[in-house]
Scaffold this motif. Structure first.
Motif, short mmCIF file in Angstrom:
data_model
loop_
_atom_site.label_atom_id
_atom_site.label_comp_id
_atom_site.label_asym_id
_atom_site.label_seq_id
_atom_site.Cartn_x
_atom_site.Cartn_y
_atom_site.Cartn_z
N GLU A 195 0.76 -1.14 0.10
CA GLU A 195 0.11 -0.04 0.21
C GLU A 195 1.13 1.00 -0.07
N PHE A 196 1.92 1.16 1.10
CA PHE A 196 2.74 2.57 0.15
C PHE A 196 3.70 2.94 -0.48
N ASN A 197 3.92 1.63 -1.39
CA ASN A 197 4.31 1.36 -2.52
C ASN A 197 5.79 2.60 -2.84
N ASP A 198 6.49 2.72 -2.04
CA ASP A 198 7.49 2.78 -1.84
C ASP A 198 7.94 4.20 -1.48
N GLY A 199 6.89 4.78 -0.58
CA GLY A 199 6.82 6.29 -0.06
C GLY A 199 5.72 6.87 -1.62
N GLU A 200 4.92 6.20 -2.37
CA GLU A 200 4.01 7.23 -2.66
C GLU A 200 2.36 6.33 -3.50
N PRO A 201 1.41 6.08 -2.30
CA PRO A 201 0.47 5.04 -1.91
C PRO A 201 -0.07 6.15 -3.16
N GLU A 202 -1.27 5.49 -3.83
CA GLU A 202 -1.86 6.50 -4.51
C GLU A 202 -3.08 7.61 -3.82
N ARG A 203 -3.04 8.02 -3.88
CA ARG A 203 -3.95 9.80 -3.71
C ARG A 203 -5.78 9.16 -3.36
N LEU A 204 -5.56 9.59 -2.27
CA LEU A 204 -7.39 8.79 -1.97
C LEU A 204 -8.38 10.06 -2.70
N GLY A 205 -9.86 9.95 -2.59
CA GLY A 205 -10.64 11.04 -3.72
C GLY A 205 -10.58 12.29 -2.30
N ASP A 206 -10.86 11.80 -1.10
CA ASP A 206 -11.06 13.36 -0.23
C ASP A 206 -9.63 13.45 -0.30
N GLU A 207 -8.45 13.43 -0.59
CA GLU A 207 -7.47 14.03 0.14
C GLU A 207 -6.64 14.76 -1.78
N ARG A 208 -7.57 16.20 -1.96
CA ARG A 208 -7.67 17.17 -2.48
C ARG A 208 -6.40 17.57 -1.80
N ASN A 209 -6.48 18.00 -0.90
CA ASN A 209 -5.01 18.97 -0.29
C ASN A 209 -4.22 18.21 -0.13
N TYR A 210 -3.35 18.62 -0.76
CA TYR A 210 -1.85 18.04 -0.72
C TYR A 210 -1.07 17.65 0.65
N GLN A 211 -1.26 18.89 1.81
CA GLN A 211 -1.37 17.66 2.86
C GLN A 211 -1.72 17.19 3.80
N LYS A 212 -3.03 16.41 3.53
CA LYS A 212 -3.67 16.00 4.09
C LYS A 212 -3.12 14.31 3.46
N TYR A 213 -2.92 14.72 1.77
CA TYR A 213 -1.86 12.92 1.74
C TYR A 213 -0.55 13.10 2.31
N LEU A 214 0.19 14.24 2.33
CA LEU A 214 1.70 13.77 3.01
C LEU A 214 1.60 13.40 4.64
N ASP A 215 0.10 13.32 4.79
CA ASP A 215 -0.13 13.48 6.45
C ASP A 215 0.26 11.80 6.39
#
Length: 171
Positions: free
Chosen positions: A123-143
């Motif tokens: 799931e982690f995919n070497d530090g680049e997991p797929e973005r989820l639909g509710d992660e429009r905010n990039y900071q949320k993805y980074l968190d």
């Protein structure tokens, strides 16, 4: 006896019954709750000492201290090794069976944890997991990526601990 004497005796006996409890109660002192670990409840401080330590005065219900009773081991429960006499040993065959059971349990747990770690790393995919639909905010993805990285590190630590426990058991 006349009526006045009876009233006088009755008043004296009533006063004798009421006075001792009133005299037996200690003077009311404020109870303070002082911060720290553990929290301290005390009435042994002066107002100035309590203020200096950052304590607050407790209002309302009195504090009741209940002493815990140490439970005795019931029949059928194993007695901790510290409580057993030093000369009492476990039968070698029983100890081998315990060690075998412990090894089997730890190996099963290690296998489950390895599988879960592999799933987390996928799931982690070497530090680049797929973005989820509710992660429009990039900071949320980074968190979320940071949480995943921390979870993987904890899982690796858990696996290392299980391996250490397995290495302590006799073959």
């Amino acid at each position: 006896m006349n009526r006045a004497t009876v009233k006088c005796l009755w008043a004296l006996s009533l006063a004798a019954c009421i006075a001792p409890p009133a005299l037996a109660q200690p003077e009311a002192r404020p109870v303070y709750r002082c911060p720290g670990n553990p929290v301290l409840y005390t009435d042994a401080l002066s107002a100035r000492e309590a203020r200096d330590k950052g304590c607050r005065t407790l209002e309302g219900a009195p504090i009741t201290v209940v002493q815990a009773i140490k439970p005795r081991p019931s029949t059928g429960t194993p007695v901790p090794a510290a409580a057993r006499p030093a000369d009492q040993r476990v039968d070698p065959t029983e100890q081998r069976a315990r060690d075998t059971d412990a090894r089997r349990i730890l190996e099963a747990e290690l296998q489950r944890e390895d599988e879960r770690l592999a799933q987390m790393q996928k799931e982690f995919n070497d530090g680049e997991p797929e973005r989820l639909g509710d992660e429009r905010n990039y900071q949320k993805y980074l968190d979320r990526v940071a949480e995943m990285r921390a979870a993987i590190q904890r899982k690796e630590g858990d696996i290392a601990a299980i391996k250490r426990e397995l290495s302590k058991l006799p073959q």
